[in-house]
Write a protein that holds these residues in place. Structure first.
Motif, PDB file in Angstrom:
ATOM      1  N   LYS A  53      42.537  47.938  27.975  1.00 49.90           N
ATOM      2  CA  LYS A  53      41.112  48.043  28.310  1.00 49.90           C
ATOM      3  C   LYS A  53      40.765  47.122  29.474  1.00 49.90           C
ATOM      4  CE  LYS A  53      39.482  49.423  23.711  1.00 49.90           C
ATOM      5  NZ  LYS A  53      38.657  49.020  22.536  1.00 49.90           N
ATOM      6  N   ASP A  54      41.263  45.887  29.416  1.00 45.69           N
ATOM      7  CA  ASP A  54      40.999  44.952  30.506  1.00 45.69           C
ATOM      8  C   ASP A  54      41.610  45.442  31.811  1.00 45.69           C
ATOM      9  OD1 ASP A  54      39.604  43.338  28.830  1.00 45.69           O
ATOM     10  OD2 ASP A  54      41.105  41.762  28.674  1.00 45.69           O
ATOM     11  N   TYR A  55      42.798  46.011  31.724  1.00 51.18           N
ATOM     12  CA  TYR A  55      43.497  46.473  32.932  1.00 51.18           C
ATOM     13  C   TYR A  55      42.649  47.491  33.691  1.00 51.18           C
ATOM     14  CZ  TYR A  55      47.215  48.327  35.918  1.00 51.18           C
ATOM     15  OH  TYR A  55      47.968  48.716  36.995  1.00 51.18           O
ATOM     16  N   PHE A  56      42.057  48.431  32.968  1.00 50.32           N
ATOM     17  CA  PHE A  56      41.292  49.493  33.615  1.00 50.32           C
ATOM     18  C   PHE A  56      39.849  49.096  33.917  1.00 50.32           C
ATOM     19  CE2 PHE A  56      44.676  52.092  31.718  1.00 50.32           C
ATOM     20  CZ  PHE A  56      45.009  52.887  32.809  1.00 50.32           C
ATOM     21  N   LEU A  57      39.228  48.317  33.024  1.00 51.77           N
ATOM     22  CA  LEU A  57      37.781  48.125  33.093  1.00 51.77           C
ATOM     23  C   LEU A  57      37.344  46.806  33.714  1.00 51.77           C
ATOM     24  CD1 LEU A  57      36.805  49.527  29.570  1.00 51.77           C
ATOM     25  CD2 LEU A  57      36.859  50.739  31.757  1.00 51.77           C
ATOM     26  N   LYS A  58      38.165  45.776  33.607  1.00 55.95           N
ATOM     27  CA  LYS A  58      37.723  44.442  34.007  1.00 55.95           C
ATOM     28  C   LYS A  58      37.415  44.348  35.503  1.00 55.95           C
ATOM     29  CE  LYS A  58      38.787  39.775  32.412  1.00 55.95           C
ATOM     30  NZ  LYS A  58      39.821  38.927  31.764  1.00 55.95           N
ATOM     31  N   GLY A  59      38.097  45.129  36.306  1.00 56.94           N
ATOM     32  CA  GLY A  59      37.907  45.030  37.753  1.00 56.94           C
ATOM     33  C   GLY A  59      37.015  46.088  38.353  1.00 56.94           C
ATOM     34  N   LEU A  60      36.446  46.991  37.521  1.00 56.08           N
ATOM     35  CA  LEU A  60      35.657  48.095  38.073  1.00 56.08           C
ATOM     36  C   LEU A  60      34.416  47.613  38.820  1.00 56.08           C
ATOM     37  CD1 LEU A  60      35.773  50.954  35.401  1.00 56.08           C
ATOM     38  CD2 LEU A  60      36.862  50.869  37.643  1.00 56.08           C
ATOM     39  N   LEU A 160      36.860  36.430  48.046  1.00 58.12           N
ATOM     40  CA  LEU A 160      35.931  37.179  47.201  1.00 58.12           C
ATOM     41  C   LEU A 160      36.535  37.443  45.821  1.00 58.12           C
ATOM     42  CD1 LEU A 160      34.457  39.797  49.717  1.00 58.12           C
ATOM     43  CD2 LEU A 160      33.239  37.899  48.643  1.00 58.12           C
ATOM     44  N   ILE A 161      37.816  37.818  45.785  1.00 62.19           N
ATOM     45  CA  ILE A 161      38.478  38.073  44.503  1.00 62.19           C
ATOM     46  C   ILE A 161      38.670  36.765  43.733  1.00 62.19           C
ATOM     47  CG2 ILE A 161      40.555  38.989  43.409  1.00 62.19           C
ATOM     48  CD1 ILE A 161      40.844  40.856  45.820  1.00 62.19           C
ATOM     49  N   LEU A 162      38.941  35.676  44.443  1.00 60.26           N
ATOM     50  CA  LEU A 162      39.049  34.370  43.783  1.00 60.26           C
ATOM     51  C   LEU A 162      37.724  33.986  43.149  1.00 60.26           C
ATOM     52  CD1 LEU A 162      40.664  31.814  43.127  1.00 60.26           C
ATOM     53  CD2 LEU A 162      40.005  30.903  45.368  1.00 60.26           C
ATOM     54  N   LEU A 163      36.616  34.268  43.830  1.00 58.56           N
ATOM     55  CA  LEU A 163      35.293  33.964  43.264  1.00 58.56           C
ATOM     56  C   LEU A 163      35.047  34.788  42.004  1.00 58.56           C
ATOM     57  CD1 LEU A 163      32.634  32.414  43.626  1.00 58.56           C
ATOM     58  CD2 LEU A 163      31.791  34.346  44.986  1.00 58.56           C
ATOM     59  N   VAL A 164      35.440  36.059  42.017  1.00 64.37           N
ATOM     60  CA  VAL A 164      35.321  36.895  40.820  1.00 64.37           C
ATOM     61  C   VAL A 164      36.123  36.299  39.670  1.00 64.37           C
ATOM     62  CG1 VAL A 164      35.915  39.136  39.832  1.00 64.37           C
ATOM     63  CG2 VAL A 164      34.842  39.020  42.085  1.00 64.37           C
ATOM     64  N   THR A 165      37.337  35.842  39.960  1.00 62.49           N
ATOM     65  CA  THR A 165      38.195  35.240  38.940  1.00 62.49           C
ATOM     66  C   THR A 165      37.558  34.001  38.342  1.00 62.49           C
ATOM     67  OG1 THR A 165      40.125  36.033  40.180  1.00 62.49           O
ATOM     68  CG2 THR A 165      40.515  34.372  38.474  1.00 62.49           C
ATOM     69  N   ILE A 166      36.939  33.190  39.169  1.00 66.58           N
ATOM     70  CA  ILE A 166      36.280  31.970  38.699  1.00 66.58           C
ATOM     71  C   ILE A 166      35.189  32.308  37.691  1.00 66.58           C
ATOM     72  CG2 ILE A 166      34.784  30.066  39.428  1.00 66.58           C
ATOM     73  CD1 ILE A 166      36.410  30.049  42.074  1.00 66.58           C
ATOM     74  N   LEU A 198      46.125  40.489  33.269  1.00 67.00           N
ATOM     75  CA  LEU A 198      46.424  41.336  34.424  1.00 67.00           C
ATOM     76  C   LEU A 198      45.449  42.506  34.415  1.00 67.00           C
ATOM     77  CD1 LEU A 198      48.454  41.738  36.798  1.00 67.00           C
ATOM     78  CD2 LEU A 198      49.675  43.333  35.319  1.00 67.00           C
ATOM     79  N   TRP A 199      44.728  42.665  35.502  1.00 67.75           N
ATOM     80  CA  TRP A 199      43.807  43.787  35.618  1.00 67.75           C
ATOM     81  C   TRP A 199      43.805  44.315  37.039  1.00 67.75           C
ATOM     82  CZ3 TRP A 199      39.440  41.832  38.429  1.00 67.75           C
ATOM     83  CH2 TRP A 199      39.277  40.446  38.358  1.00 67.75           C
ATOM     84  N   ILE A 200      43.354  45.543  37.157  1.00 68.12           N
ATOM     85  CA  ILE A 200      43.385  46.239  38.448  1.00 68.12           C
ATOM     86  C   ILE A 200      41.995  46.231  39.063  1.00 68.12           C
ATOM     87  CG2 ILE A 200      42.876  48.572  37.636  1.00 68.12           C
ATOM     88  CD1 ILE A 200      45.783  47.869  39.945  1.00 68.12           C
ATOM     89  N   LEU A 201      41.935  45.917  40.341  1.00 69.46           N
ATOM     90  CA  LEU A 201      40.665  45.889  41.060  1.00 69.46           C
ATOM     91  C   LEU A 201      40.717  46.954  42.148  1.00 69.46           C
ATOM     92  CD1 LEU A 201      38.618  42.819  42.090  1.00 69.46           C
ATOM     93  CD2 LEU A 201      39.105  44.538  43.813  1.00 69.46           C
ATOM     94  N   PRO A 235      44.514  49.916  45.080  1.00 70.35           N
ATOM     95  CA  PRO A 235      44.582  49.145  43.832  1.00 70.35           C
ATOM     96  C   PRO A 235      45.126  47.747  44.088  1.00 70.35           C
ATOM     97  CG  PRO A 235      46.383  50.720  43.912  1.00 70.35           C
ATOM     98  CD  PRO A 235      45.568  50.951  45.147  1.00 70.35           C
ATOM     99  N   VAL A 236      44.387  46.753  43.670  1.00 72.46           N
ATOM    100  CA  VAL A 236      44.804  45.354  43.834  1.00 72.46           C
ATOM    101  C   VAL A 236      45.004  44.749  42.447  1.00 72.46           C
ATOM    102  CG1 VAL A 236      44.130  43.066  44.647  1.00 72.46           C
ATOM    103  CG2 VAL A 236      43.612  45.088  46.033  1.00 72.46           C
ATOM    104  N   LEU A 237      46.181  44.233  42.186  1.00 73.90           N
ATOM    105  CA  LEU A 237      46.455  43.598  40.905  1.00 73.90           C
ATOM    106  C   LEU A 237      45.943  42.164  40.916  1.00 73.90           C
ATOM    107  CD1 LEU A 237      50.058  44.762  39.911  1.00 73.90           C
ATOM    108  CD2 LEU A 237      47.887  45.482  38.934  1.00 73.90           C
ATOM    109  N   VAL A 238      45.220  41.806  39.855  1.00 76.77           N
ATOM    110  CA  VAL A 238      44.707  40.446  39.702  1.00 76.77           C
ATOM    111  C   VAL A 238      45.285  39.896  38.402  1.00 76.77           C
ATOM    112  CG1 VAL A 238      42.668  38.977  39.556  1.00 76.77           C
ATOM    113  CG2 VAL A 238      42.577  41.122  40.870  1.00 76.77           C
ATOM    114  N   GLY A 239      46.228  38.999  38.521  1.00 77.77           N
ATOM    115  CA  GLY A 239      46.890  38.441  37.347  1.00 77.77           C
ATOM    116  C   GLY A 239      46.920  36.927  37.387  1.00 77.77           C
ATOM    117  N   LEU A 240      47.057  36.343  36.221  1.00 74.47           N
ATOM    118  CA  LEU A 240      47.151  34.887  36.114  1.00 74.47           C
ATOM    119  C   LEU A 240      47.858  34.551  34.817  1.00 74.47           C
ATOM    120  CD1 LEU A 240      46.235  32.458  37.829  1.00 74.47           C
ATOM    121  CD2 LEU A 240      44.211  32.291  36.375  1.00 74.47           C
TER     122      LEU A 240
END
Length: 397
Positions: A53-60, A160-166, A198-201, A235-240
């Motif tokens: 769910k996070d993979y598909f929805l977290k970055g929408l 911008l993606i780092l700010l979203v992650t924060i 890990l989620w997709i943006l 598609p950009v992968l955002v993982g940590l």
């Protein structure tokens, strides 16, 4: 015609290698968690499929906002750079999992590699794959007159993606971080918490048609006036990934979040300077990469010198996991709390815990010691479909 182009762009988004490899990795992690839970705790503790769910929805929503900004402001990327990004991301994911999959690392590494390929005029010999690929692919080269401008654009996207992650890290989702058990130096089981996300943006970018000329036989193009453009969904992968055991989970996450915020502010200053001095953009990229790796290294150092936070206590039973939508969550139990008494019976062993719950399966009253030492009383009715009638995991010695 525009609707058909849009549908083709969306379809191609789902067929890109980085999306598929990321999806396989997330599905593997979900199965791994379920198998570990059944093996160690004899139950599928968290039955929700939150990884997928996070993979598909977290970055929408963040992807939509970043896409709008990039299109309105005009921050272009090139498909040549994105080809390098996909290669770097897939290699890092296969080698080290989601540890360095955040764009802070993947964008930086891709930009540095792309810059070196451009500077030293390094090409790719793909003749062995010619039967499988369109011949026009061999016309690709990595020469770019405005390489510094591209580096600056990538820095903006990365920040911008780092700010979203924060902002995402500010939501302490402890219920989604499943513990693993490991023996301590004294031979007792202690809990460790791998923060593994890990989620997709999705980023929508409009690029001039001539940039993707090698792909025009199958990539949809549309006209705006007399110019031809392509709508590309990237598609950009955002993982940590980091592990917590010697610090309180929310405090460790907060420290990393604050370090990322400082890095973000430093990056903004660097990007502003690079607008006036474009040649320094690649150096700023390298600096942010080094500092990002240092943040994770600093966290590991704090873990090594700290004391175990999630081990058994002299009195009480340690809570190491709380299932969402359970009585334990209604009781406001959280990871690290100590259950001192249940229905006025002292708790020191798992056997006592099971006996009290077996005796009274309809109502429960707990005396709890919070992580900060505060003692609180909580009570709630019980339901038969909850594991242990509570929806929590406690640590056995």
């Amino acid at each position: 015609m525009m609707k058909i182009n849009l549908l083709w762009a969306i379809l191609l988004y789902f067929l890109q290698p980085v999306f598929i490899i990321g999806l396989i990795y997330v599905y593997y992690n979900h199965n791994k968690r379920v198998k570990y839970s059944r093996k160690e705790f004899r139950v599928n503790f968290n039955r929700t499929n939150f990884e997928l769910k996070d993979y598909f929805l977290k970055g929408l929503l963040p992807g939509l906002l970043i896409s709008v900004v990039s299109i309105l402001v005009g921050i272009p990327l090139t498909l040549e750079w994105y080809l390098v990004y996909q290669t770097i991301t897939i290699l890092l994911l296969l080698i080290g999992g989601s540890r360095l999959i955040h764009p802070l690392f993947t964008f930086s590494m891709s930009s540095i590699l792309f810059y070196l390929l451009n500077r030293y005029e390094v090409g790719f010999k793909l003749s062995k794959f010619q039967p499988l690929l369109n011949e026009k692919l061999f016309d690709l080269d990595f020469e770019l007159e405005t390489i510094s401008l591209l580096m600056n654009n990538i820095l903006w996207f990365m920040l911008l993606i780092l700010l979203v992650t924060i902002f995402k890290m500010k939501k302490h989702e402890e219920n989604k971080i499943f513990p693993t058990l490991t023996p301590s130096k004294r031979g007792k089981s202690v809990a460790k918490y791998p923060y593994n996300t890990l989620w997709i943006l999705p980023m929508a970018v409009i690029v001039p048609g001539n940039i993707i000329e090698p792909f025009t036989e199958w990539w949809p193009l549309f006209n705006i006036g007399s110019e031809r453009y392509a709508l590309v969904f990237l598609p950009v992968l955002v993982g940590l990934h980091f592990t917590v055991s010697s610090q309180l989970l929310h405090m460790a996450t907060e420290k990393i979040r604050k370090d990322f915020m400082r890095l973000f502010l430093l990056g903004v200053v660097g990007v502003i300077f690079s607008n006036y001095y474009p040649s320094i953009s690649i150096w700023i990229t390298g600096l942010l990469l080094i500092l990002g790796i240092f943040i994770l290294y600093r966290h590991r150092r704090r873990e090594k010198i700290g004391n175990i936070q999630y081990g058994p206590a002299d009195t009480g039973l340690r809570v190491i996991a709380v299932r969402p939508d359970s009585p334990a969550e209604r009781l406001d139990l959280s990871v690290g709390d100590l259950i001192l008494t249940i229905n006025d019976a002292e708790m020191n062993h798992r056997v006592e815990f099971d006996e009290v719950l077996a005796y009274n399966r309809s109502y429960i009253k707990l005396r709890i010691q919070r992580k900060d030492g505060e003692i609180v009383i909580a009570e709630t009715p019980l339901y038969d479909d909850d594991y242990n009638n509570l929806g929590l995991l406690i640590l056995d010695e």
